[in-house]
Write an enzyme that holds these catalytic residues in place. Structure first.
Site, PDB file in Angstrom:
ATOM      1  N   SER A 184       6.877  -4.649  -2.919  1.00 23.86           N
ATOM      2  CA  SER A 184       6.147  -3.428  -3.382  1.00 23.86           C
ATOM      3  C   SER A 184       6.680  -2.962  -4.619  1.00 23.86           C
ATOM      4  O   SER A 184       6.185  -2.039  -5.226  1.00 23.86           O
ATOM      5  CB  SER A 184       6.222  -2.285  -2.271  1.00 23.86           C
ATOM      6  OG  SER A 184       5.525  -2.573  -1.175  1.00 23.86           O
ATOM      7  N   GLU A 229      -1.519  -7.273  -1.795  1.00 23.05           N
ATOM      8  CA  GLU A 229      -2.162  -6.469  -2.746  1.00 23.05           C
ATOM      9  C   GLU A 229      -2.165  -5.093  -2.740  1.00 23.05           C
ATOM     10  O   GLU A 229      -2.995  -4.242  -3.000  1.00 23.05           O
ATOM     11  CB  GLU A 229      -3.638  -6.711  -2.885  1.00 23.05           C
ATOM     12  CG  GLU A 229      -4.090  -8.290  -2.905  1.00 23.05           C
ATOM     13  CD  GLU A 229      -4.362  -8.659  -4.540  1.00 23.05           C
ATOM     14  OE1 GLU A 229      -4.502  -7.956  -5.374  1.00 23.05           O
ATOM     15  OE2 GLU A 229      -4.631  -9.969  -4.367  1.00 23.05           O
TER      16      GLU A 229
END
Lengths: 397, 252
Positions: A151, A376
């Site tokens: 992340s 994603e």
């Protein structure tokens, strides 16, 4: 092609509770129906076995390329179709009705590799790669995530150092869709000038892409590590048009747009399966579908799919109008994946013991969507992007 | 070489058929429309001739409601060059004679070397239009053609005759052929085709206001399928099952 004679009918009718087709152009409906028929005729017969065997059905690459589904929004001069964003979204929806792995392949090829080469590449890079990739003769992968940096891509450890006319790239990437089968890898690396993108080619000295096995999710998709050990890359392979994290993040916005549409296809498949199953399955002398608890679940599915369809359509219109912001995409990715995953789990429950078998699709979709929930931009990260957008305060910095 | 392919918009083959309140027509609300599959086989035959000979022109002709252009565009996206749309909002209930007249008028005006139709539309399954069209145009006709090729001024048409025989005909052009399923799988309308189709011309004609020659008196759904029955148990039942499959179901 709609040449389905009654005896071989494999048609899928997607849920369209709010007559959403009225919002689509004739051309968009043609693209949707063509992709839908393709999935019924060529994906559904092979996908379960591919998933069980943990194999990406590679013979589908040429077929999706011939249909024009790789990089469909890029211009015709590079061998692409020049379609609009809603047509692209519908393609993703229909492919993911088949399997998230196939949609992931198309997302990576089109949005994460062809798009940045188009947006940030030199003319020579575009001429060399885009027609080959559109035709499915060259496969691409996108290397941003690292073993220790998911992340937080700004913490990346992959480095590219200038050496005469070349760059020397060192580092490792992980969770890379298509990695092992890719002819070209767009690898993002830290330079003295910030993050830059490099096109690493299969066979370059020091560059390997071992496959990551033993997944319980996206089994019909290739996931790999990329290992760069003093890989010498010519400067001509660097994307000249972008520096900084906005490069890879802008690619992710393209791909997340397709994901927001794609997962709705998986949800529609699960709803369809649950509806048909509960109408046909008799318990206590009447169809399961006649029980209130079942109807409540179906009503919830219909509601959430319809809301996702409206969100993705509006997102497409914002993109068409050039008014889209990455935060708009975050809202759609976050919502639609979350709802699709809930619908897949609910469908699995409604099918009882049959729901855990390979005879039915819902558990395969459910397992796939666990990945989509994470990749994603995780659900949590998109939550914080929205939180930052509405408060002006970043929770992760 | 100019090939006309006649196509019809029909309800998707997996549609749940409902009879309208008038008792003589289909309820078309919530029907999804497609190009009749046999017409797609005909179009694929024409497109393969075009693939081999760039001078070949493939023209779609269809009697269809004014708003029904998606099926015509789909044919253009598959590779046809242009289309003639004979607008008729009653197209789906027109009888075969009236339909064939409208198609014949348009084909006579446009001119054609070869006219292809599906062997039947999968809505009413009558299979009349192709032969009536040949009659109207005063042209020879071969029905249920599985494969065809052009040889000079003739078309060579292959069909299945009775008893599994293969019949091959040579027919002077122009001619009308009705096409059935063969080895040529209809192609998909790919994205490039769909983009090109946007720029291809669709000529619009008004259907001549002719009255139907027949009217549908009653349209009824088939009776509910009877419940299954047990004809015996274990090996003892085999001969009875075989007899029923042979004599009652007539599938053996």
């Amino acid at each position: 092609m709609t040449s389905i004679l009654p005896e071989t009918s494999t048609t899928f009718r997607g849920l369209d509770y709010y007559d959403m087709d009225d919002l689509l152009t004739e051309e968009e409906i043609m693209v949707r129906d063509m992709t839908r028929n393709f999935v019924s005729e060529h994906v559904m017969p092979v996908i379960e076995e591919a998933y069980e065997n943990a194999e990406f059905p590679r013979h589908l690459i040429k077929l999706v390329a011939d249909l024009g589904l790789l990089g469909p929004t890029l211009p015709e001069e590079y061998g692409c179709a020049g379609m609009g964003p809603i047509a692209y979204g519908l393609i993703c929806q229909e492919l993911e009705r088949g399997d998230s792995g196939l949609r992931s392949f198309v997302s990576v090829q089109g949005s994460l590799v062809m798009w940045p080469i188009f947006a940030y590449g030199s003319e020579e890079q575009k001429r060399r790669w885009l027609p080959e990739m559109a035709a499915g003769r060259a496969i691409g992968c996108f290397g941003l995530t690292e073993p220790d940096h998911g992340s937080d891509p700004g913490g990346m450890e992959t480095r590219a150092k200038r050496d005469g006319d070349d760059w020397i790239v060192n580092g490792a990437k992980m969770w890379i869709t298509n990695g092992t089968i890719a002819d070209v890898a767009l690898v993002w690396a830290m330079t003295d000038d910030g993050v830059q993108g490099f096109l690493l080619e299969k066979g370059m000295d020091g560059f390997t892409a071992p496959e990551q096995k033993r997944k319980f999710s996206l089994r019909a998709s290739v996931t790999s590590e990329l290992v760069m050990d003093h890989v010498r890359v010519p400067d001509a392979n660097r994307l000249p048009g972008v520096k900084g994290l906005k490069g890879p993040l802008s690619c992710l916005s393209q791909a997340r747009f397709g994901i927001a549409w794609g997962v709705t296809g998986a949800a529609m498949a699960c709803y369809d399966e649950a509806l048909n199953y509960t109408k046909g399955r008799v318990q206590f002398g009447k169809p399961l579908a006649s029980f209130q608890l079942i109807q409540a679940k179906l009503a919830e599915m219909v509601s959430e799919i319809t809301k996702s369809q409206l969100v993705q359509w509006r997102l497409g219109k914002l993109k068409e109008a050039g008014k889209i912001r990455p935060q708009h995409v975050s809202l759609a990715k976050r919502n639609n994946v979350h709802q699709a995953l809930k619908i897949a789990r609910t469908a699995r429950d409604m099918l009882g013991a049959n729901g855990i078998t390979a005879e039915y699709q819902c558990m395969r979709h459910m397992c796939n969507l666990e990945s989509v929930y994470t990749y994603e931009g995780t659900h949590s990260i998109h939550t914080l992007i929205l939180g930052q957008d509405v408060t002006g305060i970043a929770a992760y910095s | 070489m100019k090939i006309m392919v006649c196509v019809k918009r029909v309800p998707a083959t997996d549609s749940r058929i409902k009879i309208a309140a008038d008792g003589t027509s289909l309820d078309t609300t919530s029907i999804e429309w497609i190009v009749s599959p046999y017409d797609e086989f005909a179009l694929e035959q024409a497109l393969q001739i075009k693939d081999a000979d760039a001078d070949t022109e493939v023209v779609i002709v269809s009697l269809a409601p004014a708003a029904a252009t998606k099926e015509l565009r789909t044919c253009l996206a598959m590779g046809a060059d242009s289309a003639i749309h004979i607008k008729d909002d009653q197209a789906n209930t027109r009888d075969a004679f009236t339909t064939a007249s409208a198609l014949a008028d348009a084909i006579r005006d446009a001119g054609a070397d070869l006219i292809l139709c599906g062997k039947m539309a999968v809505d009413h399954d009558q299979g009349q239009v192709g032969t009536l069209l040949a009659y109207k145009l005063d042209l020879p006709c071969v029905t249920e053609v599985r494969d065809l090729k052009i040889d000079g001024n003739e078309v060579i048409a292959e069909r299945a005759g009775g008893g599994g025989t293969k019949e091959t005909y040579a027919v002077p052009l122009p001619a009308v052929l009705t096409v059935t399923k063969g080895d040529k799988e209809p192609r998909y309308a790919n994205l490039k085709g769909i983009m090109k189709a946007k720029k291809k011309p669709i000529e619009e004609l008004e259907a001549a206001a002719g009255a139907d020659h027949m009217t549908v008196k009653v349209m009824e759904l088939p009776p509910e399928r009877p419940a299954g029955r047990i004809v015996g148990e274990g090996v003892d039942a085999v001969s009875e099952v075989m007899r029923l499959l042979r004599e009652e179901a007539k599938v053996l």
